[in-house]
Design a protein around this motif. Structure first.
Motif, mmCIF file in Angstrom:
data_model
loop_
_atom_site.group_PDB
_atom_site.id
_atom_site.type_symbol
_atom_site.label_atom_id
_atom_site.label_comp_id
_atom_site.label_asym_id
_atom_site.label_seq_id
_atom_site.Cartn_x
_atom_site.Cartn_y
_atom_site.Cartn_z
ATOM 1 N N THR A 44 18.925 -4.309 -21.321
ATOM 2 C CA THR A 44 19.035 -2.850 -21.293
ATOM 3 C C THR A 44 19.914 -2.361 -20.151
ATOM 4 N N ALA A 45 20.512 -3.281 -19.409
ATOM 5 C CA ALA A 45 21.396 -2.913 -18.291
ATOM 6 C C ALA A 45 22.608 -3.839 -18.289
ATOM 7 N N LEU A 46 23.295 -3.900 -19.408
ATOM 8 C CA LEU A 46 24.447 -4.792 -19.529
ATOM 9 C C LEU A 46 25.597 -4.310 -18.646
ATOM 10 N N ASP A 47 26.188 -5.238 -17.942
ATOM 11 C CA ASP A 47 27.318 -4.951 -17.064
ATOM 12 C C ASP A 47 28.574 -5.541 -17.708
ATOM 13 N N PRO A 48 29.488 -4.697 -18.193
ATOM 14 C CA PRO A 48 30.672 -5.226 -18.876
ATOM 15 C C PRO A 48 31.454 -6.232 -18.044
ATOM 16 N N ALA A 49 31.546 -5.993 -16.731
ATOM 17 C CA ALA A 49 32.306 -6.919 -15.875
ATOM 18 C C ALA A 49 31.625 -8.274 -15.812
ATOM 19 N N ARG A 50 30.323 -8.277 -15.729
ATOM 20 C CA ARG A 50 29.585 -9.541 -15.636
ATOM 21 C C ARG A 50 29.579 -10.274 -16.976
ATOM 22 N N ILE A 51 29.479 -9.509 -18.054
ATOM 23 C CA ILE A 51 29.468 -10.098 -19.391
ATOM 24 C C ILE A 51 30.833 -10.684 -19.726
ATOM 25 N N GLY A 52 31.874 -10.066 -19.217
ATOM 26 C CA GLY A 52 33.216 -10.483 -19.580
ATOM 27 C C GLY A 52 33.720 -9.750 -20.800
ATOM 28 N N ALA A 53 33.445 -8.448 -20.854
ATOM 29 C CA ALA A 53 33.881 -7.626 -21.980
ATOM 30 C C ALA A 53 35.415 -7.659 -22.078
ATOM 31 N N PRO A 54 35.978 -7.411 -23.262
ATOM 32 C CA PRO A 54 35.306 -6.893 -24.445
ATOM 33 C C PRO A 54 34.647 -7.992 -25.276
ATOM 34 N N VAL A 55 33.629 -7.581 -26.019
ATOM 35 C CA VAL A 55 32.878 -8.483 -26.897
ATOM 36 C C VAL A 55 33.213 -8.144 -28.345
ATOM 37 N N ASP A 56 33.518 -9.166 -29.119
ATOM 38 C CA ASP A 56 33.885 -8.971 -30.524
ATOM 39 C C ASP A 56 32.685 -9.020 -31.459
ATOM 40 N N PHE A 57 31.663 -9.789 -31.064
ATOM 41 C CA PHE A 57 30.486 -9.972 -31.932
ATOM 42 C C PHE A 57 29.237 -10.070 -31.079
ATOM 43 N N PHE A 58 28.263 -9.227 -31.382
ATOM 44 C CA PHE A 58 26.970 -9.229 -30.708
ATOM 45 C C PHE A 58 25.904 -9.781 -31.654
ATOM 46 N N LEU A 59 25.029 -10.616 -31.108
ATOM 47 C CA LEU A 59 23.904 -11.151 -31.868
ATOM 48 C C LEU A 59 22.606 -10.755 -31.191
ATOM 49 N N ASP A 60 21.709 -10.144 -31.956
ATOM 50 C CA ASP A 60 20.371 -9.798 -31.470
ATOM 51 C C ASP A 60 19.377 -10.321 -32.498
ATOM 52 N N ALA A 61 18.823 -11.504 -32.228
ATOM 53 C CA ALA A 61 17.923 -12.160 -33.179
ATOM 54 C C ALA A 61 16.462 -11.820 -32.888
ATOM 55 N N GLY A 62 16.185 -10.539 -32.660
ATOM 56 C CA GLY A 62 14.799 -10.102 -32.478
ATOM 57 C C GLY A 62 14.517 -9.383 -31.182
ATOM 58 N N CYS A 63 15.502 -9.232 -30.314
ATOM 59 C CA CYS A 63 15.295 -8.589 -29.019
ATOM 60 C C CYS A 63 15.020 -7.086 -29.181
ATOM 61 N N PHE A 64 15.839 -6.405 -29.980
ATOM 62 C CA PHE A 64 15.714 -4.963 -30.213
ATOM 63 C C PHE A 64 14.310 -4.601 -30.674
ATOM 64 N N ASN A 65 13.729 -5.473 -31.492
ATOM 65 C CA ASN A 65 12.382 -5.275 -32.064
ATOM 66 C C ASN A 65 11.332 -4.863 -31.050
ATOM 67 N N GLY A 66 11.354 -5.508 -29.892
ATOM 68 C CA GLY A 66 10.267 -5.342 -28.940
ATOM 69 C C GLY A 66 10.501 -4.277 -27.893
ATOM 70 N N LEU A 67 11.621 -3.546 -27.986
ATOM 71 C CA LEU A 67 11.947 -2.551 -26.978
ATOM 72 C C LEU A 67 11.395 -1.172 -27.348
ATOM 73 N N ARG A 68 11.129 -0.373 -26.313
ATOM 74 C CA ARG A 68 10.738 1.024 -26.520
ATOM 75 C C ARG A 68 11.990 1.848 -26.832
ATOM 76 N N ARG A 69 11.763 3.075 -27.290
ATOM 77 C CA ARG A 69 12.884 3.915 -27.732
ATOM 78 C C ARG A 69 13.917 4.099 -26.626
ATOM 79 N N ARG A 70 13.486 4.408 -25.415
ATOM 80 C CA ARG A 70 14.423 4.613 -24.312
ATOM 81 C C ARG A 70 15.203 3.333 -24.029
#
Length: 202
Positions: free
Chosen positions: A98-124
């Motif tokens: 929930t606090a992705l840092d583009p510089a640390r990730i090495g953006a830009p990203v062409d493809f994101f995979l979320d295999a169940g992470c979003f499921n467990g998060l609150r709306r905010r």
């Protein structure tokens, strides 16, 4: 959430690993669909909530430039070890999705995979994840999200609908929706009609 998953990994209670094994064939087909629209090397992929790195390593083995992020230190280390065992490179990072840092990730990203992470998060938290994804995304990026139908299930993931996903990701459209094999999931989740949502940035 970090504490819960840390404890689960420590105790070896990881039913999502079993679910990944059962759904491996479908997952491969979904990745092949992503690759069919690209030319190798396929681009930069980011595995959100990567766990022990099975998906990240598979992507790297197929020719993606892979970054992977998880909040549990032990599984980040395991992702690195798994990549080394398979002779591939994965940039594994300990961090909060929930606090992705583009510089640390090495953006830009062409493809994101979320295999169940979003499921467990609150709306905010989902909105924060969505903002981070968009900040890291290439102009034509795609996103693959696995989500169960919404419901109250105690400590189990609360699930998310298509509208929940698009609400957290304004500027993205659902372009495909595929039901997944739920046989590998724990009993209470087998009737939750899990879906893979594919989104594309506008």
């Amino acid at each position: 959430m970090n504490v819960s998953y840390s404890l689960a990994y420590r105790l070896g209670i990881t039913p999502w690993e079993r679910a990944m094994e059962v759904g491996a064939g479908q997952f491969t087909a979904l990745i092949e669909r992503e690759e069919a629209e690209r030319v190798a090397p396929f681009g930069h992929a980011l595995d959100l909530g990567c766990g022990t790195g099975a998906h990240a390593v598979q992507l790297a083995g197929r020719g993606w430039d892979v970054s992977a992020v998880d909040a549990v230190p032990s599984v980040v280390r395991r992702t690195t070890e798994r990549a080394q065992e398979h002779g591939v490179d994965v940039h594994a990072l300990e961090g909060d999705v929930t606090a992705l840092d583009p510089a640390r990730i090495g953006a830009p990203v062409d493809f994101f995979l979320d295999a169940g992470c979003f499921n467990g998060l609150r709306r905010r938290q989902r909105s924060e994840l969505g903002r981070g994804i968009t900040a890291c995304a290439a102009p034509d990026a795609t996103l693959l999200v696995l989500a169960f139908a919404p419901g109250r299930r105690g400590p189990l993931p609360r699930g998310a609908s298509s509208s929940d996903v698009t609400e957290a990701l304004p500027g993205w459209d659902v372009v495909a929706q595929d039901a997944t094999d739920s046989r590998g999931f724990p009993g209470p989740l087998r009737g939750t009609t899990p879906q893979w949502y594919r989104l594309r940035r506008r």
